[in-house]
Write an enzyme that holds these catalytic residues in place. Structure first.
Site, PDB file in Angstrom:
ATOM      1  N   HIS A   1       0.834  -1.212   0.000  1.00 24.65           N
ATOM      2  CA  HIS A   1       0.000   0.000   0.000  1.00 24.65           C
ATOM      3  C   HIS A   1       0.862   1.253   0.000  1.00 24.65           C
ATOM      4  O   HIS A   1       1.856   1.355   0.715  1.00 24.65           O
ATOM      5  CB  HIS A   1      -1.009   0.000   1.149  1.00 24.65           C
ATOM      6  CG  HIS A   1      -0.441   0.036   2.543  1.00 24.65           C
ATOM      7  ND1 HIS A   1      -0.227   1.217   3.221  1.00 24.65           N
ATOM      8  CD2 HIS A   1      -0.079  -0.959   3.395  1.00 24.65           C
ATOM      9  CE1 HIS A   1       0.233   0.950   4.434  1.00 24.65           C
ATOM     10  NE2 HIS A   1       0.348  -0.358   4.568  1.00 24.65           N
TER      11      HIS A   1
ATOM     12  N   ASP B   1       6.063   2.011   6.776  1.00 25.42           N
ATOM     13  CA  ASP B   1       4.786   1.316   6.583  1.00 25.42           C
ATOM     14  C   ASP B   1       3.945   2.161   5.619  1.00 25.42           C
ATOM     15  O   ASP B   1       3.352   3.147   6.009  1.00 25.42           O
ATOM     16  CB  ASP B   1       4.089   1.165   7.929  1.00 25.42           C
ATOM     17  CG  ASP B   1       2.722   0.512   7.843  1.00 25.42           C
ATOM     18  OD1 ASP B   1       2.371   0.002   6.768  1.00 25.42           O
ATOM     19  OD2 ASP B   1       1.993   0.541   8.860  1.00 25.42           O
TER      20      ASP B   1
ATOM     21  N   GLU C   1      -5.288   1.239   2.593  1.00 27.42           N
ATOM     22  CA  GLU C   1      -5.029   0.193   3.591  1.00 27.42           C
ATOM     23  C   GLU C   1      -5.070   0.743   5.011  1.00 27.42           C
ATOM     24  O   GLU C   1      -5.597   0.100   5.921  1.00 27.42           O
ATOM     25  CB  GLU C   1      -3.671  -0.453   3.320  1.00 27.42           C
ATOM     26  CG  GLU C   1      -3.427  -1.751   4.096  1.00 27.42           C
ATOM     27  CD  GLU C   1      -2.855  -1.555   5.503  1.00 27.42           C
ATOM     28  OE1 GLU C   1      -2.824  -2.523   6.283  1.00 27.42           O
ATOM     29  OE2 GLU C   1      -2.443  -0.406   5.837  1.00 27.42           O
ATOM     30  N   GLU C   2      -4.516   1.939   5.218  1.00 23.20           N
ATOM     31  CA  GLU C   2      -4.445   2.492   6.569  1.00 23.20           C
ATOM     32  C   GLU C   2      -5.822   2.802   7.151  1.00 23.20           C
ATOM     33  O   GLU C   2      -5.952   2.966   8.366  1.00 23.20           O
ATOM     34  CB  GLU C   2      -3.578   3.753   6.585  1.00 23.20           C
ATOM     35  CG  GLU C   2      -2.094   3.504   6.342  1.00 23.20           C
ATOM     36  CD  GLU C   2      -1.411   2.730   7.459  1.00 23.20           C
ATOM     37  OE1 GLU C   2      -2.092   2.372   8.440  1.00 23.20           O
ATOM     38  OE2 GLU C   2      -0.203   2.484   7.338  1.00 23.20           O
TER      39      GLU C   2
ATOM     40  N   ASP D   1       3.838  -6.342   3.864  1.00 16.39           N
ATOM     41  CA  ASP D   1       3.654  -5.277   4.847  1.00 16.39           C
ATOM     42  C   ASP D   1       4.681  -5.468   5.961  1.00 16.39           C
ATOM     43  O   ASP D   1       5.349  -6.506   6.045  1.00 16.39           O
ATOM     44  CB  ASP D   1       2.223  -5.302   5.398  1.00 16.39           C
ATOM     45  CG  ASP D   1       1.699  -3.912   5.724  1.00 16.39           C
ATOM     46  OD1 ASP D   1       2.517  -3.051   6.100  1.00 16.39           O
ATOM     47  OD2 ASP D   1       0.473  -3.682   5.614  1.00 16.39           O
TER      48      ASP D   1
ATOM     49  N   HIS E   1       4.220   2.964  13.173  1.00 17.20           N
ATOM     50  CA  HIS E   1       3.304   4.103  13.295  1.00 17.20           C
ATOM     51  C   HIS E   1       3.855   5.167  14.245  1.00 17.20           C
ATOM     52  O   HIS E   1       3.090   5.924  14.869  1.00 17.20           O
ATOM     53  CB  HIS E   1       1.900   3.666  13.706  1.00 17.20           C
ATOM     54  CG  HIS E   1       1.117   3.067  12.571  1.00 17.20           C
ATOM     55  ND1 HIS E   1      -0.253   3.020  12.564  1.00 17.20           N
ATOM     56  CD2 HIS E   1       1.520   2.517  11.393  1.00 17.20           C
ATOM     57  CE1 HIS E   1      -0.659   2.455  11.426  1.00 17.20           C
ATOM     58  NE2 HIS E   1       0.403   2.136  10.705  1.00 17.20           N
TER      59      HIS E   1
END
Length: 344
Positions: free
Chosen positions: A69, A187, A221-222, A241, A321
């Site tokens: 993503h 990410d 995706e997030e 991922d 994150h």
């Protein structure tokens, strides 16, 4: 394997430079599309603006899809406050403390940009003393200080800034002499770069995949709805991922992680075993891990009812994150596994 890691790193840096929070990924997707075209790979775009690149293989009936993503965390303007600062809402799941103090870019509907910083309402310890340390950071007390002479709501509106404008956080990417890569949004942009490292290897060595392989670049995706379409003949769907490096986790910044279970579902045992066997046979450094609060495009796709077998792999990444970090070796091990997976 002679993998062009210099190309992979250059591509990763360029992708990380392009802001792409969920909902505003067009510029990043355009770059990805052009890069596939440079490598001679055809692409098509879904109605939802995801990108699918396809390399034909010997077997066109039992196709594979590998998903990454391009979308990242970000924020959106919720309110223009009377003091000229902006109240915002997060895009994706993160704690405000992970971005507190970060420089930002505000993008207006007309495409104009302004800089600023993310701060709590009470930021100065000289003024607010222990309240600065003790106050929980929430959607209600975090704000954007705009780098313009604005004193009230009207000043901000006159700039063209309004509710609904996107807010980008600076990635602050650094590659150290020891091979560590530090950045926000590894990410999943590091995995997008891994896909290009894989495709470049295939082209450089004139290697044809055993099975026709699709590379699905998703863009939501997030926010939990990245996959809305899968190529019809796909038998195996592999999400690429990040692995979660932390105490009590098995993932490592120098290894590829094979996920056994996430917060939604266990992954197929047979598919996972096949990936593990490839690693063992080819001396690829790997770990198997289980995640408590995590999902991937693979697990989301099967929950949506797509009839595919599914798995998830990726390089180990620390402080996910937040201000993330991985190592070049984890990236290389991931590419090695992908090469063997689509050519064996």
């Amino acid at each position: 394997m002679n993998i062009d890691m210099a190309y992979m790193k250059e591509t990763m840096l360029r992708i990380l430079e392009i802001p792409s929070p969920s909902g505003d990924t067009d510029k990043a997707m355009d770059y990805v599309k052009r890069e596939f075209e440079k490598l001679g790979v055809s692409t098509r775009m879904t109605n939802k603006k995801a990108l699918i690149a396809t390399i034909e293989g010997e077997d066109n009936e039992n196709q594979k899809t590998i998903a990454v993503h391009i979308d990242t965390l970000g924020a959106i303007v919720r309110e223009i406050k009377q003091n000229g600062r902006l109240k915002i809402l997060p895009i994706g799941g993160f704690a405000w403390t992970a971005f507190e103090g970060e420089n930002v870019i505000i993008k207006t509907l007309k495409g104009e940009t302004y800089t600023g910083s993310l701060l709590p309402e009470k930021a100065s310890i000289h003024v607010y003393s222990e309240e600065v340390r003790e106050t929980l950071r929430t959607d209600e007390n975090m704000e954007i200080r705009i780098d313009e002479f604005v004193k009230n709501k009207e000043d901000v509106l006159n700039l063209g800034i309004n509710v609904g404008d996107f807010v980008y956080f600076e990635p602050r990417t650094v590659i150290t002499q020891r091979g560590f890569i530090k950045s926000r949004f590894l990410d999943d942009k590091v995995c997008v770069a891994i896909v290009f490292g894989l495709v470049k290897y295939l082209k450089d060595h004139n290697v044809e995949p055993k099975y026709t392989t699709h590379f699905y670049i998703s863009n939501y995706e997030e926010t939990g709805h990245g996959i809305s379409y899968i190529p019809e003949k796909t038998k195996e769907f592999l999400a690429l991922d990040i692995g979660l490096v932390a105490p009590n986790q098995q993932s490592d910044e120098t290894k590829v992680t094979i996920c056994a279970r996430d917060s939604r579902t266990p992954y197929d045992f047979g598919f996972r075993k096949k990936l593990v066997d490839i690693c063992k046979l080819n001396n690829i450094d790997y770990v198997v891990d289980v995640y408590f609060r995590y999902g991937s495009d693979a697990s989301v796709s099967v929950l949506q009812g797509f009839d595919v077998n599914f798995a998830c792999i990726g390089p180990g990444v620390d402080a996910t994150h937040h201000y993330e970090r991985t190592h070049i070796k984890a990236i290389e091990e991931t590419i090695k596994l992908l090469i063997k997976y689509i050519t064996a």
